[in-house]
Scaffold this active site. Structure first.
Site, PDB file in Angstrom:
ATOM      1  N   TYR A 188     129.117  68.332  89.055  1.00  0.00           N
ATOM      2  CA  TYR A 188     129.110  69.459  89.994  1.00  0.00           C
ATOM      3  C   TYR A 188     127.725  70.103  90.105  1.00  0.00           C
ATOM      4  O   TYR A 188     127.634  71.279  90.484  1.00  0.00           O
ATOM      5  CB  TYR A 188     130.145  70.495  89.562  1.00  0.00           C
ATOM      6  CG  TYR A 188     131.568  70.171  90.017  1.00  0.00           C
ATOM      7  CD1 TYR A 188     131.885  70.062  91.367  1.00  0.00           C
ATOM      8  CD2 TYR A 188     132.592  69.994  89.094  1.00  0.00           C
ATOM      9  CE1 TYR A 188     133.179  69.783  91.787  1.00  0.00           C
ATOM     10  CE2 TYR A 188     133.891  69.710  89.508  1.00  0.00           C
ATOM     11  CZ  TYR A 188     134.176  69.609  90.870  1.00  0.00           C
ATOM     12  OH  TYR A 188     135.458  69.338  91.287  1.00  0.00           O
TER      13      TYR A 188
ATOM     14  N   PHE B 194     130.542  80.674  90.670  1.00  0.00           N
ATOM     15  CA  PHE B 194     131.729  80.139  90.021  1.00  0.00           C
ATOM     16  C   PHE B 194     131.454  78.905  89.162  1.00  0.00           C
ATOM     17  O   PHE B 194     132.387  78.301  88.616  1.00  0.00           O
ATOM     18  CB  PHE B 194     132.802  79.821  91.079  1.00  0.00           C
ATOM     19  CG  PHE B 194     132.357  78.867  92.164  1.00  0.00           C
ATOM     20  CD1 PHE B 194     132.356  77.504  91.960  1.00  0.00           C
ATOM     21  CD2 PHE B 194     131.935  79.351  93.407  1.00  0.00           C
ATOM     22  CE1 PHE B 194     131.951  76.616  92.949  1.00  0.00           C
ATOM     23  CE2 PHE B 194     131.535  78.477  94.412  1.00  0.00           C
ATOM     24  CZ  PHE B 194     131.548  77.102  94.176  1.00  0.00           C
TER      25      PHE B 194
ATOM     26  N   ARG C 272     140.065  64.175 102.880  1.00  0.00           N
ATOM     27  CA  ARG C 272     139.920  65.636 102.939  1.00  0.00           C
ATOM     28  C   ARG C 272     141.021  66.274 103.802  1.00  0.00           C
ATOM     29  O   ARG C 272     141.497  67.372 103.501  1.00  0.00           O
ATOM     30  CB  ARG C 272     138.515  66.011 103.425  1.00  0.00           C
ATOM     31  CG  ARG C 272     137.461  65.686 102.343  1.00  0.00           C
ATOM     32  CD  ARG C 272     136.060  65.970 102.789  1.00  0.00           C
ATOM     33  NE  ARG C 272     135.779  67.392 102.875  1.00  0.00           N
ATOM     34  CZ  ARG C 272     135.488  68.171 101.845  1.00  0.00           C
ATOM     35  NH1 ARG C 272     135.470  67.682 100.615  1.00  0.00           N
ATOM     36  NH2 ARG C 272     135.213  69.439 102.021  1.00  0.00           N
TER      37      ARG C 272
ATOM     38  N   THR D 280     139.866  73.848 100.789  1.00  0.00           N
ATOM     39  CA  THR D 280     139.545  74.154  99.381  1.00  0.00           C
ATOM     40  C   THR D 280     140.410  75.292  98.851  1.00  0.00           C
ATOM     41  O   THR D 280     140.930  75.231  97.739  1.00  0.00           O
ATOM     42  CB  THR D 280     138.047  74.546  99.271  1.00  0.00           C
ATOM     43  OG1 THR D 280     137.269  73.486  99.820  1.00  0.00           O
ATOM     44  CG2 THR D 280     137.630  74.780  97.825  1.00  0.00           C
TER      45      THR D 280
ATOM     46  N   ASN E  64     142.683  73.841  92.200  1.00  0.00           N
ATOM     47  CA  ASN E  64     143.173  73.387  93.512  1.00  0.00           C
ATOM     48  C   ASN E  64     143.571  71.910  93.514  1.00  0.00           C
ATOM     49  O   ASN E  64     143.551  71.247  94.543  1.00  0.00           O
ATOM     50  CB  ASN E  64     142.178  73.744  94.620  1.00  0.00           C
ATOM     51  CG  ASN E  64     140.856  73.040  94.479  1.00  0.00           C
ATOM     52  OD1 ASN E  64     140.629  72.330  93.497  1.00  0.00           O
ATOM     53  ND2 ASN E  64     139.963  73.206  95.441  1.00  0.00           N
TER      54      ASN E  64
ATOM     55  N   GLU F 276     129.249  59.710  93.913  1.00  0.00           N
ATOM     56  CA  GLU F 276     130.354  60.145  93.043  1.00  0.00           C
ATOM     57  C   GLU F 276     131.144  58.961  92.506  1.00  0.00           C
ATOM     58  O   GLU F 276     131.609  58.994  91.361  1.00  0.00           O
ATOM     59  CB  GLU F 276     131.271  61.110  93.819  1.00  0.00           C
ATOM     60  CG  GLU F 276     130.587  62.440  94.119  1.00  0.00           C
ATOM     61  CD  GLU F 276     131.494  63.460  94.804  1.00  0.00           C
ATOM     62  OE1 GLU F 276     131.039  64.580  95.045  1.00  0.00           O
ATOM     63  OE2 GLU F 276     132.666  63.131  95.095  1.00  0.00           O
TER      64      GLU F 276
HETATM   65  P1  CMP Z   1     135.927  70.865  94.822  1.00  0.00           P
HETATM   66  O1  CMP Z   1     136.258  70.147  96.073  1.00  0.00           O
HETATM   67  O2  CMP Z   1     136.226  70.158  93.545  1.00  0.00           O
HETATM   68  O3  CMP Z   1     134.375  71.264  94.832  1.00  0.00           O
HETATM   69  C1  CMP Z   1     133.871  72.390  94.125  1.00  0.00           C
HETATM   70  C2  CMP Z   1     134.938  73.235  93.537  1.00  0.00           C
HETATM   71  O4  CMP Z   1     134.581  74.555  93.153  1.00  0.00           O
HETATM   72  C3  CMP Z   1     136.012  73.459  94.586  1.00  0.00           C
HETATM   73  O5  CMP Z   1     136.724  72.258  94.817  1.00  0.00           O
HETATM   74  C4  CMP Z   1     136.825  74.593  93.971  1.00  0.00           C
HETATM   75  O6  CMP Z   1     137.878  74.136  93.171  1.00  0.00           O
HETATM   76  C5  CMP Z   1     135.812  75.274  93.057  1.00  0.00           C
HETATM   77  N1  CMP Z   1     135.626  76.688  93.397  1.00  0.00           N
HETATM   78  C6  CMP Z   1     135.899  77.711  92.576  1.00  0.00           C
HETATM   79  N2  CMP Z   1     135.634  78.878  93.180  1.00  0.00           N
HETATM   80  C7  CMP Z   1     135.187  78.594  94.426  1.00  0.00           C
HETATM   81  C8  CMP Z   1     134.759  79.386  95.530  1.00  0.00           C
HETATM   82  N3  CMP Z   1     134.718  80.711  95.484  1.00  0.00           N
HETATM   83  N4  CMP Z   1     134.373  78.743  96.641  1.00  0.00           N
HETATM   84  C9  CMP Z   1     134.398  77.375  96.711  1.00  0.00           C
HETATM   85  N5  CMP Z   1     134.794  76.575  95.673  1.00  0.00           N
HETATM   86  C10 CMP Z   1     135.189  77.179  94.558  1.00  0.00           C
END
Ligand code: CMP
Length: 140
Positions: free
Chosen positions: A51, A59, A87, A93, A114, A128
């Site tokens: 990440y 976050f 997606r 998200t 999520n 990835e």
């Molecule tokens: P993902 O698609 O795994 O990519 C980054 C992750 O950060 C996202 O899903 C969320 O699960 C996580 N995340 C946590 N807080 C936030 C936020 N405020 N905005 C966007 N992503 C978030």
């Protein structure tokens, strides 16, 4: 239409609730084929590396802690326009914004927990997939 590969992760909130099969049924029903798959416990370093594009986001530390809080399933999904299609099947998200019938609408607990991750571009999908899999592990 082009056939693509994309990286999917089933996250710790979903493995904890034994939702791996229910989530993968959604991908398969949508025509995405699982061509590589492994269950693993991420280390802190792996989660930080995976990440790293989010390292300056507020976050980031919580996201890393969450991703190492239990096992994940890393998998490669293949199909027509797989990056976007995955997606669409996952939904937004934030599960509060995810359309009815999507994985996040049905299963996600919060924006952090999520349930699934999916690559957001063809370029990122390549990077990835290489993070988790050798080319020889993708079986079409
Ligand atoms: P993902 O698609 O795994 O990519 C980054 C992750 O950060 C996202 O899903 C969320 O699960 C996580 N995340 C946590 N807080 C936030 C936020 N405020 N905005 C966007 N992503 C978030």
């Amino acid at each position: 239409m082009t056939v693509e590969n994309t990286l999917s992760i089933i996250k710790p909130d979903a493995t904890r609730r034994n939702l791996t099969g229910s989530i993968n049924a959604k991908f398969e029903q949508a025509g995405l084929k699982i061509v590589a798959q492994k269950r693993l416990q991420l280390t802190k370093k792996m989660a930080q590396d995976f990440y790293k594009v989010h390292k300056d986001r507020p976050f980031f530390n919580e996201l890393v802690d969450f991703m190492i809080s239990g096992p994940v399933i890393a998998q490669v999904l293949r199909g027509e326009n797989a990056v976007k299609h995955n997606r669409d099947v996952m939904g937004a998200t934030n599960p509060k914004e995810a359309e009815k019938g999507t994985i996040r609408n049905e299963f996600a607990e919060s924006i952090e927990a999520n349930s699934v991750h999916g690559s957001d571009s063809i370029e990122n999908a390549k990077t990835e997939i290489e993070f988790f899999f050798a080319q020889i592990e993708l079986i079409y």
